[in-house]
Scaffold this motif. Structure first.
Motif, short mmCIF file in Angstrom:
data_model
loop_
_atom_site.label_atom_id
_atom_site.label_comp_id
_atom_site.label_asym_id
_atom_site.label_seq_id
_atom_site.Cartn_x
_atom_site.Cartn_y
_atom_site.Cartn_z
N GLY A 274 0.78 -1.24 0.00
CA GLY A 274 0.00 0.00 0.00
C GLY A 274 0.81 1.28 0.00
O GLY A 274 0.25 2.36 0.18
N PHE A 275 2.11 1.20 -0.20
CA PHE A 275 2.96 2.39 -0.26
C PHE A 275 3.05 2.91 -1.69
O PHE A 275 2.99 2.14 -2.64
CB PHE A 275 4.39 2.07 0.21
CG PHE A 275 4.53 1.87 1.69
CD1 PHE A 275 4.93 2.91 2.51
CD2 PHE A 275 4.30 0.62 2.27
CE1 PHE A 275 5.09 2.72 3.88
CE2 PHE A 275 4.46 0.43 3.62
CZ PHE A 275 4.85 1.48 4.42
N ASP B 279 5.26 6.47 0.91
CA ASP B 279 4.16 6.93 1.75
C ASP B 279 3.03 5.91 1.76
O ASP B 279 2.73 5.30 0.74
CB ASP B 279 3.54 8.23 1.20
CG ASP B 279 4.43 9.43 1.36
OD1 ASP B 279 5.40 9.37 2.12
OD2 ASP B 279 4.14 10.45 0.71
N LYS B 280 2.41 5.77 2.92
CA LYS B 280 1.22 4.94 3.05
C LYS B 280 0.22 5.69 3.92
O LYS B 280 0.56 6.20 4.99
CB LYS B 280 1.55 3.60 3.69
CG LYS B 280 0.32 2.71 3.87
CD LYS B 280 0.67 1.35 4.35
CE LYS B 280 -0.60 0.49 4.38
NZ LYS B 280 -0.28 -0.91 4.59
N THR B 281 -1.02 5.76 3.47
CA THR B 281 -2.09 6.38 4.25
C THR B 281 -2.56 5.37 5.30
O THR B 281 -2.98 4.27 4.96
CB THR B 281 -3.26 6.79 3.34
OG1 THR B 281 -2.78 7.70 2.36
CG2 THR B 281 -4.37 7.44 4.14
N TYR C 100 -0.19 9.70 7.71
CA TYR C 100 0.69 8.99 6.78
C TYR C 100 1.81 8.29 7.53
O TYR C 100 2.35 8.82 8.50
CB TYR C 100 1.37 9.97 5.81
CG TYR C 100 0.46 10.60 4.79
CD1 TYR C 100 0.09 9.90 3.66
CD2 TYR C 100 0.01 11.90 4.96
CE1 TYR C 100 -0.72 10.49 2.71
CE2 TYR C 100 -0.80 12.49 4.02
CZ TYR C 100 -1.17 11.79 2.89
OH TYR C 100 -1.97 12.37 1.96
N LEU C 101 2.18 7.12 7.03
CA LEU C 101 3.42 6.46 7.42
C LEU C 101 4.40 6.77 6.30
O LEU C 101 4.11 6.55 5.12
CB LEU C 101 3.21 4.95 7.53
CG LEU C 101 4.46 4.09 7.69
CD1 LEU C 101 5.29 4.51 8.89
CD2 LEU C 101 4.06 2.62 7.77
N ARG C 102 5.55 7.33 6.65
CA ARG C 102 6.55 7.72 5.65
C ARG C 102 7.86 7.00 5.91
O ARG C 102 8.31 6.92 7.06
CB ARG C 102 6.77 9.22 5.67
CG ARG C 102 5.54 9.97 5.23
CD ARG C 102 5.92 11.26 4.61
NE ARG C 102 4.85 11.63 3.69
CZ ARG C 102 4.49 12.86 3.46
NH1 ARG C 102 5.11 13.85 4.06
NH2 ARG C 102 3.53 13.11 2.60
N VAL C 103 8.46 6.52 4.83
CA VAL C 103 9.76 5.88 4.90
C VAL C 103 10.70 6.65 3.97
O VAL C 103 10.68 6.47 2.76
CB VAL C 103 9.68 4.40 4.47
CG1 VAL C 103 11.06 3.74 4.56
CG2 VAL C 103 8.66 3.64 5.32
N PRO C 104 11.52 7.53 4.55
CA PRO C 104 12.44 8.31 3.71
C PRO C 104 13.64 7.46 3.29
O PRO C 104 14.02 6.50 3.98
CB PRO C 104 12.87 9.45 4.63
CG PRO C 104 12.74 8.89 6.00
CD PRO C 104 11.60 7.89 5.96
N PHE C 105 14.22 7.82 2.16
CA PHE C 105 15.43 7.14 1.71
C PHE C 105 16.30 8.08 0.89
O PHE C 105 15.81 9.06 0.32
CB PHE C 105 15.10 5.88 0.89
CG PHE C 105 14.32 6.15 -0.36
CD1 PHE C 105 14.96 6.50 -1.54
CD2 PHE C 105 12.94 6.04 -0.37
CE1 PHE C 105 14.24 6.75 -2.70
CE2 PHE C 105 12.21 6.29 -1.52
CZ PHE C 105 12.86 6.65 -2.69
N ARG D 163 4.23 -1.72 13.29
CA ARG D 163 3.66 -2.99 12.81
C ARG D 163 3.73 -3.08 11.29
O ARG D 163 4.11 -4.11 10.72
CB ARG D 163 2.22 -3.16 13.29
CG ARG D 163 1.61 -4.53 12.93
CD ARG D 163 0.12 -4.57 13.15
NE ARG D 163 -0.60 -3.64 12.28
CZ ARG D 163 -0.82 -3.83 10.98
NH1 ARG D 163 -0.37 -4.89 10.37
NH2 ARG D 163 -1.48 -2.94 10.27
N GLU D 164 3.38 -1.98 10.62
CA GLU D 164 3.43 -1.95 9.16
C GLU D 164 4.85 -2.17 8.64
O GLU D 164 5.07 -2.91 7.69
CB GLU D 164 2.90 -0.61 8.63
CG GLU D 164 1.42 -0.41 8.81
CD GLU D 164 0.58 -1.15 7.77
OE1 GLU D 164 1.14 -1.62 6.76
OE2 GLU D 164 -0.64 -1.24 7.98
N ILE D 165 5.82 -1.52 9.29
CA ILE D 165 7.22 -1.67 8.87
C ILE D 165 7.69 -3.10 9.12
O ILE D 165 8.37 -3.71 8.27
CB ILE D 165 8.14 -0.66 9.59
CG1 ILE D 165 7.77 0.78 9.21
CG2 ILE D 165 9.61 -0.95 9.29
CD1 ILE D 165 7.94 1.12 7.74
N ALA D 166 7.35 -3.68 10.26
CA ALA D 166 7.75 -5.06 10.56
C ALA D 166 7.17 -6.02 9.53
O ALA D 166 7.86 -6.94 9.06
CB ALA D 166 7.30 -5.45 11.97
#
Length: 140
Positions: free
Chosen positions: A26-27, A41-43, A53-58, A126-129
Motif C-alpha cells: 500500500g505504499f 508513503d502509506k495512508t 501517513y506512514l513515511r519511509v524516507p530514503f 507494525r506496518e514496517i515489521a
C-alpha cells in the motif's frame, strides 16, 4: 511527527528489489522525490480533512532513482498528520473545485498534532515489521 523505532533505518537495498514489495503493502512513492532521495508513503487514516501517513524516507547511495539498479539507504520511518484546507476559497474557480482539479491544495498543516500517538506509533511499527518480512535489506 512520530519517529518510529524499526530495523529499517540505515539499511539499504536495490530499488528494483523493494519497490514491488512496498507497493503491494500500500505504499506509493511520495510526490517530492528526486533522483537522489525520496519517500515511500502509506495512508494509515483519512478522516475529516486529516490524513495520517506512514513515511519511509530514503537516500540514493548509488545511481539515480529512475534506474532500477539504484541502491537506496533508508532513513528513520515516521508517522505524520496532514491537515487539509477544507474551506472553499471564494476566489478559486468553481469549475476546478467541481471537477476535482483543485485536489492538490497544500495542507493547512503538514505536521499537525497527532491524537493517540502510541496507537499510531504501534501501527506504523507494525506496518514496517510486516514489510520487512517481505523484502531483503542489507546493512550499508
Amino acid at each position: 511527527m512520530i519517529k518510529l523505532e524499526t530495523e529499517l533505518e540505515g539499511k539499504g537495498a536495490r530499488y528494483a528489489d523493494i519497490v514491488d514489495a512496498f507497493e503491494s503493502h500500500g505504499f506509493d512513492i511520495g510526490g517530492n522525490w528526486d533522483y537522489d532521495h525520496g519517500m515511500f508513503d502509506k495512508t494509515l487514516a483519512d478522516e475529516d480533512g486529516e490524513t495520517i501517513y506512514l513515511r519511509v524516507p530514503f537516500d540514493v547511495a548509488d545511481g539515480n532513482l529512475d534506474d532500477n539498479d539504484a541502491r537506496v539507504v533508508f532513513g528513520t520511518p515516521f508517522v505524520i498528520n496532514h491537515i487539509a484546507d477544507t474551506d472553499i476559497d471564494q476566489e478559486d474557480s468553481a469549475v476546478l473545485t467541481t471537477t476535482g482539479m483543485e485536489q492538490f491544495k497544500s495542507p493547512v498543516d503538514k505536521d499537525g498534532p497527532i491524537q493517540e500517538k502510541s496507537k499510531w506509533a504501534v501501527e506504523g511499527e507494525r506496518e514496517i515489521a510486516e514489510l520487512l518480512g517481505n523484502i531483503e535489506i542489507i546493512t550499508i
